[in-house]
Design a protein around this motif. Structure first.
Motif, short mmCIF file in Angstrom:
data_model
loop_
_atom_site.label_atom_id
_atom_site.label_comp_id
_atom_site.label_asym_id
_atom_site.label_seq_id
_atom_site.Cartn_x
_atom_site.Cartn_y
_atom_site.Cartn_z
N GLY A 12 37.89 49.56 46.43
CA GLY A 12 36.54 50.00 46.10
C GLY A 12 35.68 48.83 45.67
O GLY A 12 36.16 47.86 45.09
N ALA A 13 34.40 48.95 45.94
CA ALA A 13 33.47 47.85 45.68
C ALA A 13 33.36 47.46 44.20
O ALA A 13 33.39 46.27 43.90
N PRO A 14 33.25 48.41 43.27
CA PRO A 14 33.13 48.00 41.86
C PRO A 14 34.35 47.22 41.37
O PRO A 14 34.21 46.20 40.70
N ALA A 15 35.54 47.67 41.73
CA ALA A 15 36.76 46.98 41.30
C ALA A 15 36.87 45.62 41.97
O ALA A 15 37.24 44.63 41.34
N THR A 16 36.54 45.54 43.24
CA THR A 16 36.59 44.27 43.96
C THR A 16 35.61 43.28 43.35
O THR A 16 35.95 42.11 43.12
N ARG A 17 34.40 43.72 43.05
CA ARG A 17 33.40 42.85 42.40
C ARG A 17 33.90 42.36 41.05
O ARG A 17 33.76 41.18 40.71
N ALA A 18 34.48 43.26 40.28
CA ALA A 18 34.98 42.89 38.95
C ALA A 18 36.07 41.82 39.06
O ALA A 18 36.08 40.85 38.29
N LEU A 19 36.97 42.00 40.01
CA LEU A 19 38.04 41.01 40.19
C LEU A 19 37.46 39.67 40.66
O LEU A 19 37.85 38.62 40.15
N HIS A 20 36.55 39.70 41.60
CA HIS A 20 35.92 38.46 42.08
C HIS A 20 35.19 37.76 40.94
O HIS A 20 35.31 36.54 40.78
N ASP A 21 34.45 38.52 40.15
CA ASP A 21 33.71 37.93 39.02
C ASP A 21 34.65 37.30 38.00
O ASP A 21 34.27 36.34 37.32
N ALA A 22 35.87 37.83 37.89
CA ALA A 22 36.86 37.30 36.96
C ALA A 22 37.67 36.16 37.58
O ALA A 22 38.55 35.60 36.93
N GLY A 23 37.39 35.84 38.84
CA GLY A 23 38.07 34.72 39.49
C GLY A 23 39.27 35.08 40.33
O GLY A 23 39.98 34.19 40.82
N TYR A 24 39.52 36.35 40.51
CA TYR A 24 40.65 36.80 41.34
C TYR A 24 40.15 37.07 42.75
O TYR A 24 39.37 37.99 42.96
N ARG A 25 40.58 36.26 43.70
CA ARG A 25 40.10 36.38 45.08
C ARG A 25 41.16 36.90 46.04
O ARG A 25 40.85 37.29 47.15
N SER A 26 42.42 36.87 45.61
CA SER A 26 43.50 37.27 46.51
C SER A 26 44.59 37.98 45.71
O SER A 26 44.64 37.91 44.48
N LEU A 27 45.46 38.64 46.44
CA LEU A 27 46.60 39.30 45.81
C LEU A 27 47.47 38.28 45.10
O LEU A 27 47.98 38.53 44.01
N ARG A 28 47.60 37.11 45.69
CA ARG A 28 48.37 36.02 45.08
C ARG A 28 47.84 35.68 43.69
O ARG A 28 48.61 35.37 42.78
N ASP A 29 46.52 35.70 43.54
CA ASP A 29 45.90 35.38 42.25
C ASP A 29 46.29 36.36 41.15
O ASP A 29 46.22 36.03 39.97
N LEU A 30 46.68 37.57 41.54
CA LEU A 30 47.00 38.61 40.57
C LEU A 30 48.46 38.60 40.12
O LEU A 30 48.82 39.31 39.19
N ALA A 31 49.29 37.79 40.78
CA ALA A 31 50.71 37.72 40.42
C ALA A 31 50.84 37.26 38.97
O ALA A 31 50.27 36.25 38.57
#
Length: 63
Positions: A12-31
């Protein structure tokens, strides 16, 4: 490179924006990022957390 690891799942767009704004661009970044930390981001709710958790597990990025 694995495309799924280099992008974020469809959450979803709101969650994707929130992650991008926090610096998370990929699934790898969330590990290794605790779900509680992600849940604090405005726009990241239970459904997004579930989808992210499933994607991380499917790709061996979380136990």
């Amino acid at each position: 490179m694995d495309d799924e690891l280099d992008t974020l799942p469809k959450i979803g767009a709101p969650a994707t924006r929130a992650l991008h704004d926090a610096g998370y661009r990929s699934l790898r970044d969330l590990a290794g990022v605790p779900p509680a930390e992600l849940g604090k981001l405005h726009g990241v709710g239970p459904k997004a957390l579930r989808i992210l958790d499933e994607a991380l597990k499917r790709n061996g990025l979380v136990a």
